[in-house]
Each structure stands twice: as C-alpha cells, then as structure tokens.
Motif scaffolding. Structure first.
Motif, mmCIF file in Angstrom:
data_model
loop_
_atom_site.group_PDB
_atom_site.id
_atom_site.type_symbol
_atom_site.label_atom_id
_atom_site.label_comp_id
_atom_site.label_asym_id
_atom_site.label_seq_id
_atom_site.Cartn_x
_atom_site.Cartn_y
_atom_site.Cartn_z
ATOM 1 N N SER A 47 0.811 -1.212 0.000
ATOM 2 C CA SER A 47 0.000 0.000 0.000
ATOM 3 C C SER A 47 0.846 1.264 0.000
ATOM 4 C CB SER A 47 -0.932 -0.008 1.215
ATOM 5 O OG SER A 47 -1.650 1.198 1.320
ATOM 6 N N GLN A 48 1.892 1.278 0.832
ATOM 7 C CA GLN A 48 2.688 2.495 0.941
ATOM 8 C C GLN A 48 3.872 2.513 -0.014
ATOM 9 O OE1 GLN A 48 3.612 2.420 5.107
ATOM 10 N NE2 GLN A 48 5.333 1.022 4.910
ATOM 11 N N GLY A 49 4.209 1.343 -0.581
ATOM 12 C CA GLY A 49 5.266 1.287 -1.581
ATOM 13 C C GLY A 49 6.662 1.120 -1.026
ATOM 14 N N TYR A 50 6.804 0.954 0.266
ATOM 15 C CA TYR A 50 8.116 0.738 0.881
ATOM 16 C C TYR A 50 7.921 -0.003 2.195
ATOM 17 C CZ TYR A 50 6.845 4.693 3.910
ATOM 18 O OH TYR A 50 6.204 5.526 4.800
ATOM 19 N N SER A 51 9.011 -0.549 2.725
ATOM 20 C CA SER A 51 8.922 -1.264 4.001
ATOM 21 C C SER A 51 9.832 -0.604 5.027
ATOM 22 C CB SER A 51 9.317 -2.736 3.840
ATOM 23 O OG SER A 51 10.712 -2.859 3.653
ATOM 24 N N VAL A 59 12.789 9.961 3.670
ATOM 25 C CA VAL A 59 13.807 9.067 3.107
ATOM 26 C C VAL A 59 13.179 8.092 2.120
ATOM 27 C CG1 VAL A 59 15.371 7.159 3.668
ATOM 28 C CG2 VAL A 59 15.422 9.252 5.025
ATOM 29 N N ALA A 60 12.016 7.551 2.465
ATOM 30 C CA ALA A 60 11.332 6.614 1.574
ATOM 31 C C ALA A 60 10.984 7.270 0.242
ATOM 32 C CB ALA A 60 10.073 6.076 2.246
ATOM 33 N N THR A 64 12.433 5.935 -3.243
ATOM 34 C CA THR A 64 11.504 5.495 -4.286
ATOM 35 C C THR A 64 11.840 6.139 -5.628
ATOM 36 O OG1 THR A 64 9.732 5.111 -2.679
ATOM 37 C CG2 THR A 64 9.081 5.420 -4.970
ATOM 38 N N LEU A 65 12.208 7.421 -5.609
ATOM 39 C CA LEU A 65 12.618 8.079 -6.849
ATOM 40 C C LEU A 65 13.863 7.419 -7.436
ATOM 41 C CD1 LEU A 65 12.103 11.851 -5.921
ATOM 42 C CD2 LEU A 65 10.758 10.492 -7.531
ATOM 43 N N ALA A 66 14.830 7.110 -6.577
ATOM 44 C CA ALA A 66 16.056 6.456 -7.040
ATOM 45 C C ALA A 66 15.764 5.059 -7.583
ATOM 46 C CB ALA A 66 17.070 6.384 -5.906
ATOM 47 N N ALA A 67 14.905 4.309 -6.881
ATOM 48 C CA ALA A 67 14.561 2.958 -7.328
ATOM 49 C C ALA A 67 13.784 2.986 -8.633
ATOM 50 C CB ALA A 67 13.747 2.245 -6.250
ATOM 51 N N THR A 68 12.957 4.008 -8.819
ATOM 52 C CA THR A 68 12.212 4.144 -10.071
ATOM 53 C C THR A 68 13.164 4.389 -11.237
ATOM 54 O OG1 THR A 68 10.261 4.993 -8.926
ATOM 55 C CG2 THR A 68 10.429 5.469 -11.277
ATOM 56 N N ARG A 69 14.169 5.247 -11.018
ATOM 57 C CA ARG A 69 15.163 5.480 -12.067
ATOM 58 C C ARG A 69 15.918 4.197 -12.397
ATOM 59 N NH1 ARG A 69 15.829 10.527 -9.216
ATOM 60 N NH2 ARG A 69 17.543 9.635 -7.987
ATOM 61 N N LEU A 70 16.278 3.444 -11.371
ATOM 62 C CA LEU A 70 16.972 2.169 -11.597
ATOM 63 C C LEU A 70 16.071 1.192 -12.327
ATOM 64 C CD1 LEU A 70 19.095 0.004 -11.287
ATOM 65 C CD2 LEU A 70 18.379 -0.286 -8.889
#
Length: 265
Positions: free
Chosen positions: A198-202, A247-248, A252-258
């Motif tokens: 739901s929140q997109g991170y743990s 921080v999340a 998330t932005l960095a992970a999306t770019r990856l």
C-alpha cells in the motif's frame, strides 16, 4: 550366456562419491564464509564432518586458492580464488552495474550506507553496497543473508509475491524473534506485507536489531516483477517517523530510475 561389457569411465558409485565430495567441499567453503576465520575444529563442528575429512577438503581448497591458512595461528579464511569467482559474478551482473549510479546518488543525498539485496531461497542476500560517510554507520556484510520476515529488504522482496509463495518459503510460523519488535506469525507478516504494498516501501523498525531502523524500496525489471530491493539503515536517532517518510520518498525516486534502466515502464 553373454556378459555385458562395462563401459569405460567412472562407475556410477564413483560419480556419486565425487558429487558428495564436491557438496562437502562447498559446504566447508560456505561455512568459512559465515565464520570469516575459523580453526579446523570449528569448521568440522560447523559442517558436521570429522576433523580428518574436513582437513582433506580444506587442503584441496587451499591448493586451489579458495582457502588460505595462517600457519602461526592455525586459522583458515576464504582465499583469493573465491573472491575472483565472486568478482566474475559482479562484473557480469547487469543489476549491480545499473544500480551503482542510483546508489551513489542516494549516499550523496542521505549520507547513509545504501545496500542492494535480492531474494535467494528463503533469505534476502546483500549483493552490493555503497558506504555512507557518517561516523556511526550500519553495515551489512556482502553475501550475507537476512531473514525475510525481519528485514526491510526481505519484506519488500516478499510483498509483491503470491500469498502461497510466502507461506511456502516461510511456513506458518512461529518465526524467530530477534527482538521484541519482530513479527513472528504468518498472519502478522501477511498484514505487514499488505501495508508494504500500500505504501510502496517497508520499514524494519528495530525488528532485527534494537536501535536500528531500515527503509527499503522495490526495484523492478522489464517484466514488472520485483527483482531486488534498495535499503538504507541508520540508528533510530537518525530515523524518526517523519524522517522515514522523507527518506522513503527519495529512495523510491532512485529505485524508479533504476527500474527504468532495467526496462520497467
């Protein structure tokens, strides 16, 4: 009556014996990876073999460069050849190469150590790391496994998998409690995984180690499947609830770019 001629080469029993020896040798090498440095007796106990068998396996590994032995202390350690094999994996792995810029950027932005982990069996295994510059830093040993139910990366790697897969990997519980914050039941874990989706991170909120929080986000590839997780760990003093959300978002932005580099759209 005609007697069938035996085919040249190794007999089936010989092949079985060779495979068993290889399995034992690999188990010794893996045990040494866990222990870092160990004596012969320690390794023998760890792998459940006699000292004489363990010595023969270690001597073969030593001759091939996979194990080193310090004569003065009598202690064994992983050798250079094992590092070279691991380096070959790193060099060919597109995930690690693709993750490097995103992880570097996160370290520059957050000043915390960033880790990359993948699912392997019933563990989350750390395969890459970029260190932060804080005086007090949280480290994960590369190649080490982390419990899926009690780590940020583990929960991310499970969250988008079918419930049946989660149950198959971890069973119905109870799961090991590393701290009083650890999730120990299957029902509790499934609820937590729903929250992660739901929140997109743990968040690992002191579930593995008291005084340490971890934020982890998913990395996807061209199949849209979660193939890895990026995480940042820090002392609780540097990770308040408000900071975790911020921080999340950055992670998330960095992970999306990856993920985009890996073909996800």
């Amino acid at each position: 009556m005609t007697t069938a001629k035996q085919k040249p080469g190794r007999s089936r029993s010989g092949e079985t014996s060779s495979v068993r020896t290889l399995e034992r040798g690999l188990s010794v090498l893996l045990a040494l990876k866990e222990l870092r440095h160990a004596s012969l007796s320690q390794l023998a106990r760890q792998v459940g073999l006699s000292a004489s068998t363990t010595y023969r396996l270690l001597e073969t590994l030593r001759q091939q460069g996979f194990v080193e032995w310090e004569e003065q202390s009598g202690v064994y350690s992983v050798g250079l050849r094992a590092y070279q094999v691991g380096l070959a994996f790193t060099e060919r792995n597109n995930l690690i190469r693709s993750a490097q810029p995103a992880m570097d950027a996160l370290v520059q932005e957050l000043n915390e150590t960033v880790n990359l982990a993948v699912l392997y069996g019933n563990e989350a295994v750390y395969i890459h790391q970029v260190e932060g510059r804080q005086l007090v830093r949280m480290f994960a040993q590369l190649g080490d496994g982390s419990p899926l139910h009690a780590s940020g990366v583990g929960k991310v790697l499970l969250a988008w998998r079918p419930e049946a897969d989660v149950r198959q990997k971890l069973g119905e519980g109870p799961y090991p409690a590393f701290t009083t914050h650890s999730i120990t039941t299957c029902a509790g874990l499934l609820d937590e995984l729903a929250r992660v989706r739901s929140q997109g991170y743990s968040v690992d909120d002191e579930e593995r180690e008291l005084g340490v929080r971890c934020v982890a986000v998913p990395v996807r590839d061209q199949t849209r499947q979660v193939v890895a997780s990026i995480s940042v760990s820090a002392p609780t003093s540097r990770f308040s609830d408000d900071q975790i959300v911020k921080v999340a978002e950055r992670m998330t932005l960095a992970a999306t770019r990856l993920s985009t580099r890996l073909g996800w759209d």
